[in-house]
Motif scaffolding. Structure first.
Motif, PDB file in Angstrom:
ATOM      1  N   ILE A  84      -9.938  13.078  -4.713  1.00 36.25           N
ATOM      2  CA  ILE A  84     -10.445  13.074  -6.101  1.00 36.25           C
ATOM      3  C   ILE A  84     -11.486  11.959  -6.281  1.00 36.25           C
ATOM      4  O   ILE A  84     -12.496  12.140  -6.960  1.00 36.25           O
ATOM      5  CB  ILE A  84      -9.274  12.942  -7.112  1.00 36.25           C
ATOM      6  CG1 ILE A  84      -8.305  14.130  -6.950  1.00 36.25           C
ATOM      7  CG2 ILE A  84      -9.795  12.875  -8.553  1.00 36.25           C
ATOM      8  CD1 ILE A  84      -6.960  13.949  -7.656  1.00 36.25           C
ATOM      9  N   ARG A  85     -11.240  10.821  -5.617  1.00 40.61           N
ATOM     10  CA  ARG A  85     -12.223   9.713  -5.702  1.00 40.61           C
ATOM     11  C   ARG A  85     -13.542  10.125  -5.076  1.00 40.61           C
ATOM     12  O   ARG A  85     -14.616   9.883  -5.622  1.00 40.61           O
ATOM     13  CB  ARG A  85     -11.698   8.482  -4.966  1.00 40.61           C
ATOM     14  CG  ARG A  85     -10.744   7.698  -5.803  1.00 40.61           C
ATOM     15  CD  ARG A  85     -10.725   6.226  -5.351  1.00 40.61           C
ATOM     16  NE  ARG A  85      -9.570   5.591  -5.947  1.00 40.61           N
ATOM     17  CZ  ARG A  85      -8.519   5.158  -5.258  1.00 40.61           C
ATOM     18  NH1 ARG A  85      -8.515   5.225  -3.938  1.00 40.61           N
ATOM     19  NH2 ARG A  85      -7.484   4.631  -5.881  1.00 40.61           N
ATOM     20  N   LYS A  86     -13.427  10.775  -3.912  1.00 40.39           N
ATOM     21  CA  LYS A  86     -14.630  11.165  -3.164  1.00 40.39           C
ATOM     22  C   LYS A  86     -15.379  12.283  -3.880  1.00 40.39           C
ATOM     23  O   LYS A  86     -16.593  12.309  -3.935  1.00 40.39           O
ATOM     24  CB  LYS A  86     -14.176  11.645  -1.774  1.00 40.39           C
ATOM     25  CG  LYS A  86     -15.282  11.948  -0.784  1.00 40.39           C
ATOM     26  CD  LYS A  86     -14.700  12.326   0.566  1.00 40.39           C
ATOM     27  CE  LYS A  86     -14.233  13.771   0.488  1.00 40.39           C
ATOM     28  NZ  LYS A  86     -13.545  14.299   1.622  1.00 40.39           N
ATOM     29  N   LYS A  87     -14.623  13.210  -4.472  1.00 44.34           N
ATOM     30  CA  LYS A  87     -15.247  14.374  -5.116  1.00 44.34           C
ATOM     31  C   LYS A  87     -14.477  14.668  -6.413  1.00 44.34           C
ATOM     32  O   LYS A  87     -13.503  15.427  -6.410  1.00 44.34           O
ATOM     33  CB  LYS A  87     -15.161  15.559  -4.138  1.00 44.34           C
ATOM     34  CG  LYS A  87     -15.925  16.774  -4.569  1.00 44.34           C
ATOM     35  CD  LYS A  87     -15.775  17.900  -3.548  1.00 44.34           C
ATOM     36  CE  LYS A  87     -16.237  19.202  -4.136  1.00 44.34           C
ATOM     37  NZ  LYS A  87     -15.625  20.353  -3.498  1.00 44.34           N
ATOM     38  N   VAL A  97       7.002  10.774   1.582  1.00 44.53           N
ATOM     39  CA  VAL A  97       6.323  12.084   1.633  1.00 44.53           C
ATOM     40  C   VAL A  97       5.433  12.205   0.385  1.00 44.53           C
ATOM     41  O   VAL A  97       4.270  12.610   0.465  1.00 44.53           O
ATOM     42  CB  VAL A  97       7.364  13.241   1.692  1.00 44.53           C
ATOM     43  CG1 VAL A  97       6.696  14.600   1.538  1.00 44.53           C
ATOM     44  CG2 VAL A  97       8.167  13.156   2.989  1.00 44.53           C
ATOM     45  N   ASP A  98       5.988  11.782  -0.774  1.00 50.05           N
ATOM     46  CA  ASP A  98       5.203  11.813  -2.026  1.00 50.05           C
ATOM     47  C   ASP A  98       3.995  10.884  -1.931  1.00 50.05           C
ATOM     48  O   ASP A  98       2.877  11.266  -2.267  1.00 50.05           O
ATOM     49  CB  ASP A  98       6.056  11.344  -3.215  1.00 50.05           C
ATOM     50  CG  ASP A  98       7.332  12.154  -3.353  1.00 50.05           C
ATOM     51  OD1 ASP A  98       7.272  13.372  -3.103  1.00 50.05           O
ATOM     52  OD2 ASP A  98       8.387  11.575  -3.684  1.00 50.05           O
ATOM     53  N   CYS A  99       4.280   9.644  -1.449  1.00 44.27           N
ATOM     54  CA  CYS A  99       3.200   8.632  -1.406  1.00 44.27           C
ATOM     55  C   CYS A  99       2.072   9.102  -0.507  1.00 44.27           C
ATOM     56  O   CYS A  99       0.900   8.999  -0.869  1.00 44.27           O
ATOM     57  CB  CYS A  99       3.714   7.310  -0.860  1.00 44.27           C
ATOM     58  SG  CYS A  99       4.840   6.517  -1.970  1.00 44.27           S
ATOM     59  N   HIS A 100       2.416   9.632   0.664  1.00 43.69           N
ATOM     60  CA  HIS A 100       1.370  10.010   1.603  1.00 43.69           C
ATOM     61  C   HIS A 100       0.560  11.198   1.087  1.00 43.69           C
ATOM     62  O   HIS A 100      -0.674  11.224   1.188  1.00 43.69           O
ATOM     63  CB  HIS A 100       1.945  10.296   2.986  1.00 43.69           C
ATOM     64  CG  HIS A 100       0.864  10.361   4.004  1.00 43.69           C
ATOM     65  ND1 HIS A 100       0.230   9.234   4.502  1.00 43.69           N
ATOM     66  CD2 HIS A 100       0.229  11.428   4.553  1.00 43.69           C
ATOM     67  CE1 HIS A 100      -0.733   9.604   5.308  1.00 43.69           C
ATOM     68  NE2 HIS A 100      -0.760  10.922   5.375  1.00 43.69           N
ATOM     69  N   THR A 101       1.268  12.181   0.518  1.00 49.15           N
ATOM     70  CA  THR A 101       0.552  13.354  -0.017  1.00 49.15           C
ATOM     71  C   THR A 101      -0.357  12.907  -1.165  1.00 49.15           C
ATOM     72  O   THR A 101      -1.528  13.320  -1.243  1.00 49.15           O
ATOM     73  CB  THR A 101       1.547  14.434  -0.499  1.00 49.15           C
ATOM     74  OG1 THR A 101       2.552  14.601   0.499  1.00 49.15           O
ATOM     75  CG2 THR A 101       0.867  15.755  -0.763  1.00 49.15           C
ATOM     76  N   ALA A 102       0.185  12.031  -2.022  1.00 41.42           N
ATOM     77  CA  ALA A 102      -0.611  11.544  -3.165  1.00 41.42           C
ATOM     78  C   ALA A 102      -1.853  10.806  -2.672  1.00 41.42           C
ATOM     79  O   ALA A 102      -2.950  11.004  -3.208  1.00 41.42           O
ATOM     80  CB  ALA A 102       0.242  10.632  -4.039  1.00 41.42           C
ATOM     81  N   LEU A 103      -1.680  10.010  -1.636  1.00 40.90           N
ATOM     82  CA  LEU A 103      -2.802   9.235  -1.093  1.00 40.90           C
ATOM     83  C   LEU A 103      -3.945  10.162  -0.668  1.00 40.90           C
ATOM     84  O   LEU A 103      -5.116   9.903  -0.969  1.00 40.90           O
ATOM     85  CB  LEU A 103      -2.294   8.447   0.118  1.00 40.90           C
ATOM     86  CG  LEU A 103      -3.124   7.266   0.537  1.00 40.90           C
ATOM     87  CD1 LEU A 103      -3.048   6.181  -0.537  1.00 40.90           C
ATOM     88  CD2 LEU A 103      -2.583   6.708   1.864  1.00 40.90           C
ATOM     89  N   ILE A 104      -3.596  11.247   0.007  1.00 39.48           N
ATOM     90  CA  ILE A 104      -4.637  12.185   0.471  1.00 39.48           C
ATOM     91  C   ILE A 104      -5.353  12.801  -0.742  1.00 39.48           C
ATOM     92  O   ILE A 104      -6.582  12.917  -0.778  1.00 39.48           O
ATOM     93  CB  ILE A 104      -4.030  13.284   1.373  1.00 39.48           C
ATOM     94  CG1 ILE A 104      -3.434  12.640   2.638  1.00 39.48           C
ATOM     95  CG2 ILE A 104      -5.070  14.350   1.737  1.00 39.48           C
ATOM     96  CD1 ILE A 104      -2.674  13.606   3.540  1.00 39.48           C
TER      97      ILE A 104
END
Ligand code: GLP
Length: 258
Positions: free
Chosen positions: A40-43, A28-35
């Motif tokens: 942040i990378r995109k914007k 749950v942490d990994c997936h939320t962090a990924l989003i």
């Protein structure tokens, strides 16, 4: 569908949030962090609303790791969902301390880009107004991450039962159930403040995208109530179905009743 907005009834479009269920709570942490990392990378100057509590601790660890691996938080803007009132910022149980220790001090996030209701403000009503004004003038929030209250509280932020769809940042009294649930963060249950300043349901729904994280059986009833029950003030998390871009990110224990 008709959504009960308190006294008024209003036509409102209803959506079905996507529910993603993971075997392990760390996922749950990994997936939320990924989003969030992709965002942040995109914007790099994204605006995020972030929660506190036990649930997102692993998320903050993942974000810290991403920073250590080169992700730049310098331009990111953060609004916290809520804070107790009254509480001293340096009280280790304040949400301000939580954020400093779990994220702000561990990354290059600029303190001036981080907003949280002031638990030391003299007048909580005025402070709520100030915070709401600030939020309104920094819109739109790109992603709001929220947790959900345990058992039958079904709250998001500190929007307790009775909160309406159009509620905005305000000073609220905490229910006995919420104070008991949050007593684990204090040395003594008596120390849990009786009130809080929270973003309202309307503020949360103004975000472009909303992620709800939930882990453990203690959240299972609330998750089912929010996704499948009536949309009303008895279960403030159910109002998330009035937004078209919501993902529930769950471990299998929190999803057991779906
Ligand atoms: C508190 C906070 C909420 C949080 C909820 C769940 O009441 N005000 O924002 O989502 O608790 O917290 P936990 O993750 O500790 O279960």
């Amino acid at each position: 569908m008709i959504v009960n907005k308190g006294r008024n009834k209003k036509e409102k479009k209803i959506f079905a949030p996507k529910a993603m269920v993971f075997a392990k709570s760390q996922d749950v942490d990994c997936h939320t962090a990924l989003i969030l990392i992709r965002q942040i990378r995109k914007k790099p100057d994204s605006i995020l609303t972030l929660p506190t509590g036990v649930t997102p601790i692993g998320l903050y660890q993942k974000l810290t790791e991403a920073f250590e691996q080169g992700l730049d938080f310098k331009r990111l803007k953060i609004f916290n969902l809520d804070e107790y009132w009254p509480i001293r910022k340096d009280n280790s149980s304040s949400y301000a301390s939580y954020m400093l220790n779990n994220l702000i001090k561990k990354t290059n996030l600029k303190k001036e880009n981080w907003q949280i209701p002031n638990g030391e403000a003299g007048d909580p009503y005025q402070e709520a107004e100030r915070y709401d004004f600030l939020l309104k003038n920094t819109q739109p929030v790109d992603i709001a991450v929220v947790g959900i209250g345990p058992e039958k509280t079904c709250h998001i932020g500190f929007n307790e039962k009775g909160s309406t769809l159009d509620s905005r940042t305000r000073y609220v009294f905490l229910s006995g159930e919420t104070r008991r649930a949050n007593a684990v963060f204090f040395n003594n249950p008596e120390e849990v403040p009786k009130g809080a300043i929270t973003q309202g349901i309307a503020n949360i729904l103004e975000a472009e995208k909303i992620l709800l994280m939930a882990k453990g059986e203690v959240k299972a009833w609330g998750v089912k109530r929010a996704l499948k029950g009536l949309i009303n003030s008895d279960a403030p998390a159910s109002f998330l179905r009035c937004h078209q871009n919501v993902i529930f990110i769950l471990d299998k224990k929190a999803a057991v009743f779906l």
